[in-house]
Design a protein around this motif. Structure first.
Motif, PDB file in Angstrom:
ATOM      1  N   PHE A  12      88.190 -79.007 -31.112  1.00 24.17           N
ATOM      2  CA  PHE A  12      87.352 -80.178 -31.375  1.00 24.17           C
ATOM      3  C   PHE A  12      87.206 -80.952 -30.073  1.00 24.17           C
ATOM      4  CE2 PHE A  12      86.625 -84.657 -32.318  1.00 24.17           C
ATOM      5  CZ  PHE A  12      85.441 -84.538 -33.040  1.00 24.17           C
ATOM      6  N   HIS A  13      85.956 -81.147 -29.658  1.00 29.45           N
ATOM      7  CA  HIS A  13      85.728 -81.852 -28.399  1.00 29.45           C
ATOM      8  C   HIS A  13      84.787 -83.043 -28.556  1.00 29.45           C
ATOM      9  CE1 HIS A  13      87.930 -78.837 -26.072  1.00 29.45           C
ATOM     10  NE2 HIS A  13      87.306 -77.909 -26.774  1.00 29.45           N
ATOM     11  N   GLY A  14      84.388 -83.360 -29.798  1.00 28.16           N
ATOM     12  CA  GLY A  14      83.523 -84.520 -29.988  1.00 28.16           C
ATOM     13  C   GLY A  14      82.319 -84.186 -30.844  1.00 28.16           C
ATOM     14  N   ILE A  73      91.848 -85.552 -23.738  1.00 27.75           N
ATOM     15  CA  ILE A  73      91.457 -86.827 -24.356  1.00 27.75           C
ATOM     16  C   ILE A  73      92.516 -87.274 -25.360  1.00 27.75           C
ATOM     17  CG2 ILE A  73      89.746 -87.813 -25.976  1.00 27.75           C
ATOM     18  CD1 ILE A  73      87.642 -86.094 -24.363  1.00 27.75           C
ATOM     19  N   TYR A  74      93.081 -86.326 -26.093  1.00 28.24           N
ATOM     20  CA  TYR A  74      94.133 -86.662 -27.068  1.00 28.24           C
ATOM     21  C   TYR A  74      95.530 -86.499 -26.477  1.00 28.24           C
ATOM     22  CZ  TYR A  74      94.770 -87.817 -32.041  1.00 28.24           C
ATOM     23  OH  TYR A  74      95.016 -88.466 -33.223  1.00 28.24           O
ATOM     24  N   GLU A  97      91.574 -77.601 -25.310  1.00 30.35           N
ATOM     25  CA  GLU A  97      92.535 -78.686 -25.570  1.00 30.35           C
ATOM     26  C   GLU A  97      93.920 -78.060 -25.462  1.00 30.35           C
ATOM     27  OE1 GLU A  97      91.602 -80.792 -29.605  1.00 30.35           O
ATOM     28  OE2 GLU A  97      90.497 -78.921 -29.494  1.00 30.35           O
ATOM     29  N   ASP A 101      90.666 -80.512 -21.808  1.00 28.67           N
ATOM     30  CA  ASP A 101      90.333 -81.719 -22.552  1.00 28.67           C
ATOM     31  C   ASP A 101      91.649 -82.376 -22.960  1.00 28.67           C
ATOM     32  OD1 ASP A 101      89.791 -83.601 -24.471  1.00 28.67           O
ATOM     33  OD2 ASP A 101      88.345 -82.389 -25.579  1.00 28.67           O
ATOM     34  N   LYS A 133      90.379 -91.845 -24.948  1.00 30.72           N
ATOM     35  CA  LYS A 133      91.248 -92.489 -25.941  1.00 30.72           C
ATOM     36  C   LYS A 133      92.226 -93.499 -25.331  1.00 30.72           C
ATOM     37  CE  LYS A 133      91.170 -88.898 -29.549  1.00 30.72           C
ATOM     38  NZ  LYS A 133      90.562 -89.465 -30.737  1.00 30.72           N
ATOM     39  N   GLY A 187      84.905 -90.002 -25.495  1.00 28.05           N
ATOM     40  CA  GLY A 187      85.403 -88.672 -25.174  1.00 28.05           C
ATOM     41  C   GLY A 187      84.288 -87.644 -25.198  1.00 28.05           C
ATOM     42  N   ALA A 188      83.451 -87.726 -26.219  1.00 30.28           N
ATOM     43  CA  ALA A 188      82.377 -86.739 -26.347  1.00 30.28           C
ATOM     44  C   ALA A 188      81.444 -86.797 -25.137  1.00 30.28           C
ATOM     45  CB  ALA A 188      81.594 -86.987 -27.633  1.00 30.28           C
TER      46      ALA A 188
HETATM   47  C1  PLP Z   1      90.490 -83.446 -27.870  1.00 21.58           C
HETATM   48  C2  PLP Z   1      89.338 -84.353 -28.154  1.00 21.58           C
HETATM   49  N1  PLP Z   1      88.258 -84.274 -27.379  1.00 21.58           N
HETATM   50  C3  PLP Z   1      87.211 -85.085 -27.562  1.00 21.58           C
HETATM   51  C4  PLP Z   1      87.203 -86.011 -28.585  1.00 21.58           C
HETATM   52  C5  PLP Z   1      86.019 -86.904 -28.779  1.00 21.58           C
HETATM   53  O1  PLP Z   1      86.310 -88.192 -28.371  1.00 21.58           O
HETATM   54  P1  PLP Z   1      85.439 -89.420 -28.910  1.00 21.58           P
HETATM   55  O2  PLP Z   1      85.698 -89.528 -30.369  1.00 21.58           O
HETATM   56  O3  PLP Z   1      85.928 -90.595 -28.116  1.00 21.58           O
HETATM   57  O4  PLP Z   1      84.021 -89.080 -28.621  1.00 21.58           O
HETATM   58  C6  PLP Z   1      88.309 -86.117 -29.422  1.00 21.58           C
HETATM   59  C7  PLP Z   1      88.337 -87.088 -30.520  1.00 21.58           C
HETATM   60  O5  PLP Z   1      89.157 -87.077 -31.400  1.00 21.58           O
HETATM   61  C8  PLP Z   1      89.404 -85.258 -29.211  1.00 21.58           C
HETATM   62  O6  PLP Z   1      90.489 -85.293 -29.999  1.00 21.58           O
END
Ligand code: PLP
Length: 432
Positions: free
Chosen positions: A145-147, A251-252, A216, A249, A277, A118-119
């Motif tokens: 939180f983005h990584g 990812i979650y 997010e 984002d 994820k 994700g990061a």
């Molecule tokens: C919203 C969000 N973005 C990015 C990430 C980062 O992902 P990764 O841990 O796969 O690098 C996370 C991880 O929890 C997340 O919740």
């Protein structure tokens, strides 16, 4: 020095002491934490065969549950044929995955960029925004939180993590919208005008607008803080008007977690959608999706990593998207999420230590506070987490507030399993 796992005599050094780095060592952090060897459905099992109901869902990645035969078969089959080639040798599974993604995300035309974590995907989104605008500054929200890579950290709020941004990180100057969140309130026009004013002030101060706004839709890791959909709509509108790239984002929140397929939907589509994820249901794979004119600003090889869209991860992700389409897991997330939420609300009415039950679908949280436990060495949330582990339930705690308990189980969880969790939670509460 932590106790080493292995102590062997090396022919090179005459024996060594190796241990897991503190930053990732669950064992060194909490010696009582169980170690898992197997998983099925919503359950993880330790080496003694003790079952744990996983209310964390593998950090929100195991949406379709553990041990899914369809995914295992796809991985097994692909592992026999070809695990890896390096990003710069084509494989058909990338294209199969992109075809499937076209069915599930709300874009008409899109170019899909692959990444591993994700990061990394967030870093790519920031690179694209910079390539488009020629600007450096990125706007992010407090509690984001983005990584944990350095570019991703630059748009994440947590001070513990942020201290690792190097001093010359001015290439990604960041701003916190403390004024916008969490006190957003109900007045949409007020929020919208204060957000616009904020951008004006920023432009005045820096001589330019930000390259991107990264958000997010529900802030996950820092404690489950849902942004009202009208704030997201405002962000998209303002981004469009002012030429700022909008990055959702997901990812979650993606792949059904919130009770909807994605928070992005027709009529609410960002410039760049970032997913990760649950796309691999446990294998590391992520993607950045957006208009080809935007995403393809990165020319051949301008971003890649050795494992980008590797055959094994793509084959697993294809099986995931197929299951996602046939099972529609967001529907279960919605109904079971409402059931969990109602049960937590009931518990909160009975026990004043529980507050702030919040979230959507199967991304829920509450806070637990114990005014009388001030002299305890651990906060109530950590004591509850440990007690729940004894009772065979995994939850994760913390974020911006240590008192937060987060619940993001696999989306295949049943109401009966939720009831098991709720009675364990209630039992743990009465014993700590
Ligand atoms: C919203 C969000 N973005 C990015 C990430 C980062 O992902 P990764 O841990 O796969 O690098 C996370 C991880 O929890 C997340 O919740």
């Amino acid at each position: 020095m932590a106790k080493p796992y292995f102590n062997f005599h090396s022919p090179f050094l005459g024996g060594g002491m190796f241990c897991e780095a503190r930053s990732i060592s669950v064992r060194r952090h909490n010696g009582k934490s169980p170690s898992m060897v197997r998983g099925t459905g919503c359950y993880l099992y330790d080496a003694e065969g003790k079952a744990y109901l996983d209310m964390s869902g593998g950090s929100g990645a195991a949406n379709l549950g553990y041990g899914r035969q369809e995914i295992i078969q796809a991985i097994r089959h692909q592992a026999e044929l070809l695990i890896h080639t390096g990003w710069n040798i084509d494989n058909p599974h990338r294209h199969a995955l992109i075809e499937r993604l076209a069915l599930v995300v709300p874009f008409k035309n899109a170019s899909v960029m692959g990444a591993v974590t994700g990061a990394e995907a967030i870093e790519v989104a920031l690179k694209i925004a910079r390539a488009k605008t020629g600007r450096n500054c990125v706007l992010y929200f407090s509690n984001a939180f983005h990584g944990k890579t350095q570019g991703a950290l630059a748009v994440s709020s947590n001070k513990l993590f942020r201290k690792h941004i190097p001093a010359d990180a001015v290439e990604y100057p960041c701003f916190s919208l403390e004024s916008c969140y969490p006190d957003i309130g109900e007045d949409t026009s007020d929020w919208s005008s204060s957000f616009r004013r904020y951008l004006d002030t920023l432009e005045e101060a820096r001589g330019q607008l930000p390259a991107a706004i990264v958000v997010e839709p529900i802030q996950a890791a820092e404690g489950v803080h849902p942004l009202p959909s009208w704030t997201l709509e405002t962000i998209l509108r303002v981004g469009l008007e002012r030429g700022v790239i909008t990055v959702f984002d997901e990812i979650y929140t993606g792949f059904g977690r919130t009770g909807d397929p994605f928070v992005s939907r027709q009529g609410m589509v960002p410039d760049l959608l970032v997913v990760g994820k649950a796309l691999g249901n446990g294998l590391p794979i992520s993607a950045i999706i957006g208009d080809p004119q935007l995403v393809d600003l990165l020319t051949y090889s301008e971003h890649s990593s050795t494992f980008t869209f590797m055959p094994l991860a793509c084959a697993a992700a294809c099986a995931v998207v197929d299951l996602y389409c046939s099972e529609r897991p967001w529907e279960n997330a919605n109904s079971v999420g409402l059931h969990l939420r109602a049960s937590l609300d009931r518990l909160a009415q009975q026990d004043s230590r529980i507050s702030l039950v919040r979230g959507r679908g199967l991304m829920l949280a509450c806070d637990v506070d114990d005014p009388e436990g001030a002299q305890q060495s651990q906060p109530l949330s950590a004591r509850l987490r440990d007690k729940l582990e004894e009772l065979g339930v995994i939850v994760r705690t913390g974020g911006q507030r240590p008192s937060t308990i987060k619940m993001t189980p696999p989306l295949v969880i049943s109401k009966r399993e939720v009831d098991i969790f709720v009675s364990a939670f209630s039992c743990a509460l009465s014993s700590v």
